[in-house]
Write a protein that holds these residues in place. Structure first.
Motif, PDB file in Angstrom:
ATOM      1  N   GLU A   1       5.628  12.182  -2.183  1.00 19.42           N
ATOM      2  CA  GLU A   1       6.759  12.705  -2.969  1.00 19.42           C
ATOM      3  C   GLU A   1       6.693  12.172  -4.402  1.00 19.42           C
ATOM      4  O   GLU A   1       7.283  12.741  -5.304  1.00 19.42           O
ATOM      5  CB  GLU A   1       8.100  12.269  -2.369  1.00 19.42           C
ATOM      6  CG  GLU A   1       8.366  12.696  -0.928  1.00 19.42           C
ATOM      7  CD  GLU A   1       7.919  11.652   0.103  1.00 19.42           C
ATOM      8  OE1 GLU A   1       6.886  10.964  -0.117  1.00 19.42           O
ATOM      9  OE2 GLU A   1       8.597  11.540   1.143  1.00 19.42           O
TER      10      GLU A   1
ATOM     11  N   GLY B   1       0.839  -1.204   0.000  1.00 23.28           N
ATOM     12  CA  GLY B   1       0.000   0.000   0.000  1.00 23.28           C
ATOM     13  C   GLY B   1       0.869   1.246   0.000  1.00 23.28           C
ATOM     14  O   GLY B   1       1.741   1.411   0.855  1.00 23.28           O
TER      15      GLY B   1
ATOM     16  N   ASP C   1       6.864  16.876   7.308  1.00 23.65           N
ATOM     17  CA  ASP C   1       6.480  16.413   5.978  1.00 23.65           C
ATOM     18  C   ASP C   1       5.124  16.925   5.513  1.00 23.65           C
ATOM     19  O   ASP C   1       4.944  17.230   4.338  1.00 23.65           O
ATOM     20  CB  ASP C   1       6.455  14.879   5.947  1.00 23.65           C
ATOM     21  CG  ASP C   1       7.854  14.326   5.736  1.00 23.65           C
ATOM     22  OD1 ASP C   1       8.515  14.785   4.793  1.00 23.65           O
ATOM     23  OD2 ASP C   1       8.274  13.453   6.517  1.00 23.65           O
TER      24      ASP C   1
END
Ligand code: AMP
Length: 396
Positions: free
Chosen positions: A326, A295, A354
């Motif tokens: 990303e 996943g 992040d």
């Protein structure tokens, strides 16, 4: 959690006073050149405010990890240069941190003038929160202002110790963090929804624990969601899984149930063959991932369910991407959630690190109420921990 109420630069008289401001000038450098001045720009409102009020402004910061040594590659000289351009006035640069140069410059500073001392981490005493070093820093000034949110979870001399010797208040950056993050945790506009993602459950156990006491809905996506699926006996293929956290994941699900918190996990997931940006991919059931697939993002159905849960809520707190954002093939879930948060009309707070980077890169930054400037610090805030750099400031 009790509401935090700390004095800020706007609550005290700083005219003609020497004001030591702890900034976050930990900027990226390449070959001595600053590659992003975002942090310097972020510090300007507090600095400009103090200069306008006629303060004598003494700035300090850490930069990188020189580990207690004077290393020229970690010098703040390039920051002084950029800051001077941005402020449109000279920034006097001390040759040392608390030595003769810093001391004499600080004594000769006039109202409306600004100086910068060298990297506080050139002294090993800084990270040890050494009282003698804290006092030396305090000797440079009459008032201490902390505006480096990214360092408030560290009890260092320039973030905490110096406040033992000077009246200490926050700058506008920390004020905003306290108002938004502190406000959302202590007196949230409800319903309060938290969205957690990112790689690992183990990084965010404290956050989940604390948020389960506060939120109405907890949404979990990203790499950490597969541990929750595995804990319930589901097939997760080769997805990220922390085998030693399965019991804990079950305990969290139980806690949510006991507390009446709605706990949402993905129902479908975008899976890839390998952990590579251009790997073959397809959508699969989140509770029954085919063997040999991993996943890497939440699926379409899950995006809809999560977006519905976010729509019309009072407050949303978000930390961690929904997939490997990303990589374009696996960024869709994070983009869908960012869109839903941006359109929710809720007070929206993005935890640092992040998720903040993802929101900025995807172009949603100005649609959020608040994007935290501190990665580790914002996680500890969400964990409900006392942050030493904030605790040291004067109460209102
Ligand atoms: P964190 O620092 O814990 O917020 O994690 C962010 C990182 O988690 C990013 O680099 C993502 O690529 C990674 N990540 C998110 N979802 C997954 C996933 N399903 N599998 C592997 N890594 C992931």
């Amino acid at each position: 959690m009790e509401a935090l109420s700390k004095k800020s630069v706007a609550d005290i008289n700083t005219a003609n006073k020497r004001v030591l401001v702890r900034c976050d000038f930990n900027v990226p450098l390449e070959g001595g050149k600053i590659t992003s001045d975002k942090r310097i720009v972020a510090s300007l409102p507090t600095i400009r405010y103090l200069l306008d009020k006629g303060a004598k402004v003494i700035l300090c910061s850490h930069l990188g990890r020189p580990k207690g040594e004077f290393l020229p590659e970690f010098s703040l000289v390039p920051v002084a240069g950029r800051l001077s351009e941005l402020l449109g006035r000279p920034v006097k640069m001390a040759k040392d941190v608390v030595g003769e140069s810093a001391q004499s410059l600080s004594e000769s500073l006039l109202s409306g003038e600004v100086m910068l001392i060298e990297n506080v981490r050139f002294h090993k005493e800084e990270t040890k929160n050494d009282p003698a070093f804290s006092r030396q820093l305090a000797n440079l000034a009459d008032i201490f202002v902390n505006d480096a949110f990214g360092s408030v979870h560290r009890a260092h001399s320039s973030t905490t110790g110096v406040a033992d010797y000077l009246p200490a208040v926050c700058g506008f950056l920390i004020q905003k963090e306290i108002d938004f993050m502190g406000g959302a945790l202590a007196e949230p506009k409800r319903p309060l929804v938290a969205i957690l993602g990112g790689a690992k459950v183990s990084d965010k156990i404290g956050v989940i624990e604390n948020l389960l006491d506060i939120v109405d809905v907890l949404i979990v996506g990203g790499g950490m969601s597969y541990t929750f699926q595995a804990a319930q006996g589901h097939n997760i293929g080769t997805s990220l899984c922390e085998g030693d956290k399965l019991d804990l994941a079950l305990a969290m699900l139980k806690k949510a149930q006991d507390k009446g918190v709605k706990f949402l996990l993905p129902v479908d997931t975008v899976v890839g063959k390998e952990f590579k940006p251009d790997t073959e991919f397809k959508t699969d059931h989140a509770q029954d991932i085919e063997d040999g697939w991993m996943g890497l993002d939440i699926g379409e159905e899950t995006r809809k369910i999560f977006a519905d849960a976010i729509k019309g809520t009072g407050t949303v707190i978000w930390n961690g991407p929904m997939g490997v954002s990303e990589w374009p093939n696996f960024a869709g879930g994070t983009i869908a959630v960012a869109t839903a948060v941006a359109e929710s009309g809720a007070i929206s707070i993005i935890g640092g690190g992040d998720s903040a980077a993802a929101v900025q890169k995807l172009g949603f930054a100005d649609k959020m109420s608040h994007i935290s400037t501190g990665g580790g610090a914002s996680l500890e805030f969400l964990e409900g921990k006392e942050l030493p750099g904030i605790a040291a400031l004067m109460d209102k």
